[in-house]
Design a protein around this motif. Structure first.
Motif, PDB file in Angstrom:
ATOM      1  N   TYR A  24       0.858  -1.183   0.000  1.00  0.00           N
ATOM      2  CA  TYR A  24       0.000   0.000   0.000  1.00  0.00           C
ATOM      3  C   TYR A  24       0.896   1.235   0.000  1.00  0.00           C
ATOM      4  CZ  TYR A  24      -3.991  -2.937   1.275  1.00  0.00           C
ATOM      5  OH  TYR A  24      -4.984  -3.890   1.284  1.00  0.00           O
ATOM      6  N   SER A  25       0.697   2.105  -0.963  1.00  0.00           N
ATOM      7  CA  SER A  25       1.441   3.361  -1.030  1.00  0.00           C
ATOM      8  C   SER A  25       0.484   4.508  -0.717  1.00  0.00           C
ATOM      9  CB  SER A  25       2.051   3.559  -2.423  1.00  0.00           C
ATOM     10  OG  SER A  25       2.605   4.851  -2.536  1.00  0.00           O
ATOM     11  N   GLU A  26       0.848   5.325   0.264  1.00  0.00           N
ATOM     12  CA  GLU A  26      -0.026   6.436   0.653  1.00  0.00           C
ATOM     13  C   GLU A  26      -0.298   7.370  -0.525  1.00  0.00           C
ATOM     14  OE1 GLU A  26      -0.424   9.542   4.391  1.00  0.00           O
ATOM     15  OE2 GLU A  26       1.567   9.019   3.657  1.00  0.00           O
ATOM     16  N   LYS A  27       0.681   7.488  -1.398  1.00  0.00           N
ATOM     17  CA  LYS A  27       0.554   8.392  -2.543  1.00  0.00           C
ATOM     18  C   LYS A  27      -0.481   7.905  -3.546  1.00  0.00           C
ATOM     19  CE  LYS A  27       3.328  10.461  -6.252  1.00  0.00           C
ATOM     20  NZ  LYS A  27       4.697  10.582  -6.833  1.00  0.00           N
ATOM     21  N   TYR A  28      -0.601   6.580  -3.688  1.00  0.00           N
ATOM     22  CA  TYR A  28      -1.456   6.033  -4.744  1.00  0.00           C
ATOM     23  C   TYR A  28      -2.692   5.301  -4.217  1.00  0.00           C
ATOM     24  CZ  TYR A  28       2.516   6.903  -7.852  1.00  0.00           C
ATOM     25  OH  TYR A  28       3.522   7.495  -8.574  1.00  0.00           O
ATOM     26  N   LEU A  29      -3.080   5.531  -2.980  1.00  0.00           N
ATOM     27  CA  LEU A  29      -4.226   4.807  -2.434  1.00  0.00           C
ATOM     28  C   LEU A  29      -5.495   5.029  -3.249  1.00  0.00           C
ATOM     29  CD1 LEU A  29      -3.922   5.200   1.450  1.00  0.00           C
ATOM     30  CD2 LEU A  29      -3.586   3.130   0.097  1.00  0.00           C
ATOM     31  N   GLY A  30      -5.705   6.265  -3.674  1.00  0.00           N
ATOM     32  CA  GLY A  30      -6.961   6.597  -4.342  1.00  0.00           C
ATOM     33  C   GLY A  30      -6.871   6.711  -5.848  1.00  0.00           C
ATOM     34  N   LYS A  31      -5.750   6.334  -6.442  1.00  0.00           N
ATOM     35  CA  LYS A  31      -5.624   6.425  -7.903  1.00  0.00           C
ATOM     36  C   LYS A  31      -4.750   5.292  -8.420  1.00  0.00           C
ATOM     37  CE  LYS A  31      -1.854   9.805  -7.467  1.00  0.00           C
ATOM     38  NZ  LYS A  31      -1.398  11.166  -7.835  1.00  0.00           N
ATOM     39  N   SER A  32      -5.049   4.840  -9.632  1.00  0.00           N
ATOM     40  CA  SER A  32      -4.301   3.732 -10.218  1.00  0.00           C
ATOM     41  C   SER A  32      -2.898   4.181 -10.607  1.00  0.00           C
ATOM     42  CB  SER A  32      -5.036   3.186 -11.441  1.00  0.00           C
ATOM     43  OG  SER A  32      -5.147   4.198 -12.430  1.00  0.00           O
ATOM     44  N   PHE A  33      -1.989   3.235 -10.699  1.00  0.00           N
ATOM     45  CA  PHE A  33      -0.601   3.533 -11.053  1.00  0.00           C
ATOM     46  C   PHE A  33       0.015   2.299 -11.699  1.00  0.00           C
ATOM     47  CE2 PHE A  33      -0.706   1.765  -6.828  1.00  0.00           C
ATOM     48  CZ  PHE A  33       0.398   0.935  -6.740  1.00  0.00           C
ATOM     49  N   TYR A  34       1.218   2.467 -12.189  1.00  0.00           N
ATOM     50  CA  TYR A  34       1.959   1.361 -12.793  1.00  0.00           C
ATOM     51  C   TYR A  34       3.129   1.016 -11.882  1.00  0.00           C
ATOM     52  CZ  TYR A  34      -0.732   2.448 -16.977  1.00  0.00           C
ATOM     53  OH  TYR A  34      -1.753   2.676 -17.866  1.00  0.00           O
ATOM     54  N   TYR A  35       3.420  -0.280 -11.779  1.00  0.00           N
ATOM     55  CA  TYR A  35       4.507  -0.673 -10.883  1.00  0.00           C
ATOM     56  C   TYR A  35       5.266  -1.869 -11.441  1.00  0.00           C
ATOM     57  CZ  TYR A  35       1.642  -4.616  -9.223  1.00  0.00           C
ATOM     58  OH  TYR A  35       0.898  -5.770  -9.147  1.00  0.00           O
ATOM     59  N   ALA A  36       6.492  -2.001 -10.935  1.00  0.00           N
ATOM     60  CA  ALA A  36       7.353  -3.137 -11.264  1.00  0.00           C
ATOM     61  C   ALA A  36       8.278  -3.371 -10.079  1.00  0.00           C
ATOM     62  CB  ALA A  36       8.154  -2.864 -12.530  1.00  0.00           C
ATOM     63  N   PHE A  37       8.832  -4.573  -9.978  1.00  0.00           N
ATOM     64  CA  PHE A  37       9.732  -4.908  -8.875  1.00  0.00           C
ATOM     65  C   PHE A  37      11.060  -5.414  -9.419  1.00  0.00           C
ATOM     66  CE2 PHE A  37       5.658  -5.069  -6.710  1.00  0.00           C
ATOM     67  CZ  PHE A  37       5.953  -4.492  -5.487  1.00  0.00           C
ATOM     68  N   SER A  38      12.104  -5.153  -8.640  1.00  0.00           N
ATOM     69  CA  SER A  38      13.434  -5.658  -8.980  1.00  0.00           C
ATOM     70  C   SER A  38      14.161  -6.018  -7.698  1.00  0.00           C
ATOM     71  CB  SER A  38      14.227  -4.611  -9.769  1.00  0.00           C
ATOM     72  OG  SER A  38      14.477  -3.472  -8.958  1.00  0.00           O
ATOM     73  N   ASP A  39      15.198  -6.843  -7.817  1.00  0.00           N
ATOM     74  CA  ASP A  39      15.981  -7.239  -6.649  1.00  0.00           C
ATOM     75  C   ASP A  39      17.026  -6.198  -6.280  1.00  0.00           C
ATOM     76  OD1 ASP A  39      14.570  -9.619  -6.442  1.00  0.00           O
ATOM     77  OD2 ASP A  39      15.938 -10.670  -7.805  1.00  0.00           O
ATOM     78  N   ILE A  71       3.201  -3.156 -14.676  1.00  0.00           N
ATOM     79  CA  ILE A  71       1.812  -3.601 -14.757  1.00  0.00           C
ATOM     80  C   ILE A  71       0.928  -2.621 -13.990  1.00  0.00           C
ATOM     81  CG2 ILE A  71       2.423  -6.027 -15.003  1.00  0.00           C
ATOM     82  CD1 ILE A  71       1.846  -6.426 -12.063  1.00  0.00           C
ATOM     83  N   THR A  72      -0.367  -2.698 -14.246  1.00  0.00           N
ATOM     84  CA  THR A  72      -1.309  -1.764 -13.626  1.00  0.00           C
ATOM     85  C   THR A  72      -1.658  -2.215 -12.211  1.00  0.00           C
ATOM     86  OG1 THR A  72      -2.254  -1.365 -15.808  1.00  0.00           O
ATOM     87  CG2 THR A  72      -3.524  -0.605 -13.915  1.00  0.00           C
ATOM     88  N   SER A  73      -1.806  -1.250 -11.319  1.00  0.00           N
ATOM     89  CA  SER A  73      -2.161  -1.550  -9.928  1.00  0.00           C
ATOM     90  C   SER A  73      -3.529  -2.215  -9.849  1.00  0.00           C
ATOM     91  CB  SER A  73      -2.164  -0.266  -9.100  1.00  0.00           C
ATOM     92  OG  SER A  73      -3.113   0.658  -9.616  1.00  0.00           O
ATOM     93  N   LYS A  74      -3.749  -2.938  -8.747  1.00  0.00           N
ATOM     94  CA  LYS A  74      -5.017  -3.618  -8.522  1.00  0.00           C
ATOM     95  C   LYS A  74      -5.784  -2.915  -7.411  1.00  0.00           C
ATOM     96  CE  LYS A  74      -2.923  -8.001  -9.888  1.00  0.00           C
ATOM     97  NZ  LYS A  74      -2.605  -9.391  -9.480  1.00  0.00           N
ATOM     98  N   GLN A  75      -7.028  -3.287  -7.255  1.00  0.00           N
ATOM     99  CA  GLN A  75      -7.872  -2.672  -6.231  1.00  0.00           C
ATOM    100  C   GLN A  75      -8.288  -3.718  -5.214  1.00  0.00           C
ATOM    101  OE1 GLN A  75     -10.871   0.497  -7.214  1.00  0.00           O
ATOM    102  NE2 GLN A  75     -12.324  -1.042  -6.524  1.00  0.00           N
ATOM    103  N   ASP A  76      -8.112  -3.399  -3.917  1.00  0.00           N
ATOM    104  CA  ASP A  76      -8.523  -4.357  -2.895  1.00  0.00           C
ATOM    105  C   ASP A  76     -10.016  -4.214  -2.607  1.00  0.00           C
ATOM    106  OD1 ASP A  76      -8.851  -2.113  -1.341  1.00  0.00           O
ATOM    107  OD2 ASP A  76      -7.321  -2.624   0.137  1.00  0.00           O
TER     108      ASP A  76
END
Length: 320
Positions: A46-61, A73-78
């Motif tokens: 959960y990111s405080e900045k993006y709680l109320g709006k969709s965003f794109y994200y990726a992960f790396s090591d 990929i596009t964020s999901k909604q809980d």
């Protein structure tokens, strides 16, 4: 000279370009995030900045990767309508890249998975003040006498109503400006009972768990007698206290906390002492005493004898 200036400018531009990714990571490192562990090796961010709006994200090591090589990929909604990022990993840390649009520059946030909270841990905060059943409405009255003044002092008590055959312990702390940790514990408890989104619940549970474990580990425990906890003898009416509780049963330990306001009512009355006095009353003479009758009889007899003698004496004088 002109070529020299161009070279210096070129070096500055190249240096700025090289520093841009580093600055981006540094600025994004302070972004507020909350990590929920949903199952083994699976996490929800959960990111405080993006709680109320969709965003794109990726992960790396590691952060030392080219952004162009990442698969955004596009964020999901809980279930509560919050935008989230989900991923799987066996590592203890990862780097999350986020941006509002695909053509925007991504920000990088280091994610420490060791600080993640489970769903059970988050929900457990709601059980504070309910883990060990108590009754905080009862009172006790003590009566003292000082001279002709009687004082009735009524104070509040905390009665443990848990029916388990266990041992109970407690520590009572008066809230003041100096008791910073206990003041914060009460604030967090009040917040936990209010309306919170999932991000706020996770952050609150994380802080609460750390603080509560610290206070219970440092507490000076006193065993509860007759399942009754009296408020401190020097407590004044209206003071606030934090009561830490510990229950030990069959090797299992349960911790809880209560937040109480002391109650102290004093009533006094002056007792008028009744002074008893004894008055001796002399009874009137009734002449019922036998001795009196004897004395009276003798007196009468003497008077009769004297009367007879006087009469004889007068008679003799007349005959002469």
């Amino acid at each position: 000279m002109k070529n020299c200036k161009i070279k210096i400018l070129s070096i500055l531009i190249i240096f700025s370009i090289m520093m841009l990714p580093i600055l981006t990571v540094a600025n994004a490192a302070n972004e507020e995030i909350a990590v929920l562990k949903t199952s083994e090796n699976e996490y929800r961010i959960y990111s405080e900045k993006y709680l109320g709006k969709s965003f794109y994200y990726a992960f790396s090591d590691t952060e030392e990767v080219a952004e162009s090589s990442l698969n955004f990929i596009t964020s999901k909604q809980d279930t509560d309508g919050n935008q989230i990022a989900e991923f799987k990993t066996t590592s203890e840390e990862a780097y999350m890249w986020t941006k509002e649009s695909l053509d925007a520059k991504a920000e990088v946030t280091k994610v420490d998975l060791k600080d993640s909270m489970t769903k059970e841990s988050v929900e457990e905060i709601q059980t504070i003040t309910k883990r060990i059943p108590v009754d905080a409405t009862q009172t006790a009255t003590e009566t003292t006498e000082e001279g002709d003044i009687i004082k009735n002092i009524t104070t509040g008590i905390l009665k443990i109503t848990d029916t388990a055959n266990a041992k109970f312990y407690y520590q009572t702390t008066l809230l003041t400006k100096e008791t910073v940790d206990y003041n914060r514990l009460m604030e967090l408890t009040k917040q936990a009972q209010g309306e919170l989104n999932n991000y706020q619940r996770i952050k609150l549970a994380q802080e609460y768990e750390e603080l509560f474990n610290k206070l219970t580990s440092q507490a000076n425990w006193t065993e509860v007698v007759d399942k009754t906890i009296k408020q401190p003898a020097n407590a004044n009416d209206g003071e606030q206290y934090v009561v830490l509780l510990r229950k030990v049963e069959n090797g299992n330990t349960t911790y809880d906390a209560q937040f109480l306001t002391s109650s102290k009512q004093t009533k006094q009355e002056v007792v008028e002492k009744v002074v008893s006095t004894t008055k001796n009353t002399e009874l009137p003479v009734t002449y019922d005493n036998p001795i009196l009758f004897v004395v009276l009889a003798i007196t009468v007899a003497l008077l009769v004898i004297i009367g007879i003698k006087i009469a004889k004496a007068r008679k003799n004088e007349n005959q002469k």
